[in-house]
Design an enzyme around this catalytic site. Structure first.
Site, PDB file in Angstrom:
ATOM      1  N   ASP A 117      25.494  33.085  47.411  1.00 21.59           N
ATOM      2  CA  ASP A 117      25.235  32.565  46.189  1.00 21.59           C
ATOM      3  C   ASP A 117      24.518  31.838  45.302  1.00 21.59           C
ATOM      4  O   ASP A 117      23.123  31.862  45.818  1.00 21.59           O
ATOM      5  CB  ASP A 117      26.367  31.126  46.763  1.00 21.59           C
ATOM      6  N   THR A 169      28.849  27.182  40.357  1.00 18.21           N
ATOM      7  CA  THR A 169      29.498  25.839  40.078  1.00 18.21           C
ATOM      8  C   THR A 169      29.436  25.750  42.253  1.00 18.21           C
ATOM      9  O   THR A 169      29.943  24.834  42.883  1.00 18.21           O
ATOM     10  CB  THR A 169      30.977  26.368  39.834  1.00 18.21           C
ATOM     11  N   THR A 213      30.330  38.061  36.516  1.00 14.56           N
ATOM     12  CA  THR A 213      30.525  38.321  37.720  1.00 14.56           C
ATOM     13  C   THR A 213      32.085  38.834  37.898  1.00 14.56           C
ATOM     14  O   THR A 213      31.974  39.561  39.092  1.00 14.56           O
ATOM     15  CB  THR A 213      31.114  37.155  37.710  1.00 14.56           C
ATOM     16  N   LYS A 218      31.654  50.354  50.644  1.00 12.73           N
ATOM     17  CA  LYS A 218      31.627  51.593  50.735  1.00 12.73           C
ATOM     18  C   LYS A 218      30.714  52.391  51.502  1.00 12.73           C
ATOM     19  O   LYS A 218      30.520  53.173  52.876  1.00 12.73           O
ATOM     20  CB  LYS A 218      31.819  52.270  49.521  1.00 12.73           C
ATOM     21  N   TYR A 276      38.306  35.119  32.213  1.00 10.34           N
ATOM     22  CA  TYR A 276      38.911  35.028  33.305  1.00 10.34           C
ATOM     23  C   TYR A 276      39.487  36.260  33.743  1.00 10.34           C
ATOM     24  O   TYR A 276      39.655  36.813  35.316  1.00 10.34           O
ATOM     25  CB  TYR A 276      38.552  33.713  34.233  1.00 10.34           C
ATOM     26  N   THR A 300      44.593  25.598  44.582  1.00  8.08           N
ATOM     27  CA  THR A 300      44.230  24.956  46.072  1.00  8.08           C
ATOM     28  C   THR A 300      43.121  23.851  46.073  1.00  8.08           C
ATOM     29  O   THR A 300      42.692  23.852  45.066  1.00  8.08           O
ATOM     30  CB  THR A 300      43.799  26.446  46.594  1.00  8.08           C
ATOM     31  N   ARG A 349      39.353  20.977  37.264  1.00  8.68           N
ATOM     32  CA  ARG A 349      40.118  20.876  37.416  1.00  8.68           C
ATOM     33  C   ARG A 349      41.611  19.904  37.950  1.00  8.68           C
ATOM     34  O   ARG A 349      41.099  18.849  38.094  1.00  8.68           O
ATOM     35  CB  ARG A 349      40.429  22.065  39.396  1.00  8.68           C
TER      36      ARG A 349
END
Ligand code: NAD
Ligand code: UDP
Length: 316
Positions: A31, A35, A90, A103, A143, A173, A184
């Site tokens: 990470d 966020t 990203t 791979k 996005y 979610t 959100r």
């Protein structure tokens, strides 16, 4: 197995890390903390099966793993629109790097795609066959198009290099560990209700979303990763559809808050309707959500109530 979770310190990634550790897997959490929060995974740091890697997915990384969950990407419109170029990098460079890794080491890879690939849908509910109605140049395009390109890369690596891929399209979610200022709708309404602040409904509140509780989603992600001979894409979400106004009313009822609803402008290209058709997930993964909105909201309200400054019924 040794599992790499990109975006592992985020909302979904931290719950998934916990679940995989409980199943006895080794977890490498990658990470860049855009966020995500250390706090989300602090309780896992003492587990010898857990490893934290501060890294940005737009740079290549080489780790020996069996499975990769590629979750790294800000998910809230406020965050992904903050630096749209970075969001595209990203999604696209991140998917390229993780597919290159898959791979090279022969890992199975799951891409966290999104209902946003359907844009403002003209087909309702949305099935995986629907190609979508996304604006390629609007404020959400960094996005939406980034995620669409990531899906395209997944299928190109699968066709060209036989990489073992899984694509899930996640619908809204929610649950504990969402950021308070994430922007959100579920976290906004709960935080506003707990603080006794106005509940900000965008537009007239008649737009719909289908809200899936985090535990149900994690079950779906793991079921998809463990499935054989199935690449997806597959929708994962709760098919119960609510208007944003119904959500506001539910949050007010369950918090007992006396906050007032106020109306703000509907953001550009805000999808008017969203509801997953989950028959493919039911058939292929034997998966369906089990947690109703009220039950999930109660658990989420409990979490936010325990956050500093958000004590229970602060707004009443
Ligand atoms: P989140 O913002 O809580 O988590 C994203 C994580 O990715 C964070 O920890 C962040 O720091 C990390 N990250 C961002 N850019 C990165 C980069 N360049 N390199 C490394 N790490 C980076 O969001 P979330 O809700 O947990 O979403 C996780 C994934 O699921 C995302 O890919 C998102 O697009 C997808 N998704 C989520 C939802 C939802 O409703 N929560 C819906 C559809 C799709
Ligand atoms: N929304 C709202 N008030 C808020 C935040 C969001 O009315 O404070 C609306 C938003 O316009 C959208 C819906 O809630 O119609 C879901 O928004 P969110 O940002 O959670 O996710 P999206 O599904 O749009 O990616």
């Amino acid at each position: 197995m040794r599992v790499l979770i990109t975006g592992g310190a985020g909302f979904i990634g931290s719950h998934l890390s916990e679940r995989l550790l409980n199943e006895g897997h080794e977890v490498i959490c990658l990470d860049n903390f855009f966020t995500g929060r250390k706090e989300n995974i602090a309780h896992l740091l003492t587990n010898p099966m857990f490893e934290l890697l501060r890294h940005d997915v737009i740079e290549p990384v080489l780790v020996e793993v069996d499975r990769i969950y590629n979750l790294a990407c800000p998910a809230s419109p406020v965050h992904y629109q903050h630096n749209p170029v970075k969001t595209i990098k990203t999604s696209v460079s991140g998917a390229l790097n993780m597919l290159g890794l898959a791979k090279r080491v022969g890992a199975r890879i799951l891409q966290a795609s999104t209902s946003e690939v359907y844009g403002n849908p003209l087909v309702h509910p949305q099935t995986e066959e629907y190609w979508g109605n996304a604006n390629p140049i609007g404020p959400r395009s960094c996005y939406d198009e980034g995620k669409r390109c990531a899906e395209s890369l997944m299928f190109a690596y699968h066709a060209q290099n036989a990489v073992d891929i899984k694509v899930v399209r996640i619908f809204n979610t929610y649950g504990p560990r969402m950021l308070e200022h994430d922007g959100r709708v579920v976290s906004n309404f709960i935080v506003q209700a707990l603080k006794g602040e106005d509940i900000t409904v965008y537009g007239d509140g008649s737009q719909t979303r289908s809200f899936c509780y985090i535990d149900d989603l994690v079950n779906g992600l793991v079921a998809m990763m463990d499935s054989e001979d199935f690449t997806g894409p597959v929708n994962l979400g709760n098919p119960n559809e609510f208007t944003v106004m119904q959500l506001a009313e539910a949050v007010l009822r369950l918090t007992g808050s006396s906050s007032k609803v106020i109306y703000k402008n509907l953001p550009q290209d805000d999808p008017l309707q969203r509801q997953p058709d989950i028959s493919l997930a039911a058939k292929k993964l034997n998966w369906a959500p089990t947690i109703e909105l009220d039950e999930g909201l109660v658990k989420t309200i409990e979490y936010f109530s325990s956050r500093p400054g958000l004590g229970s019924k602060a707004g009443t």
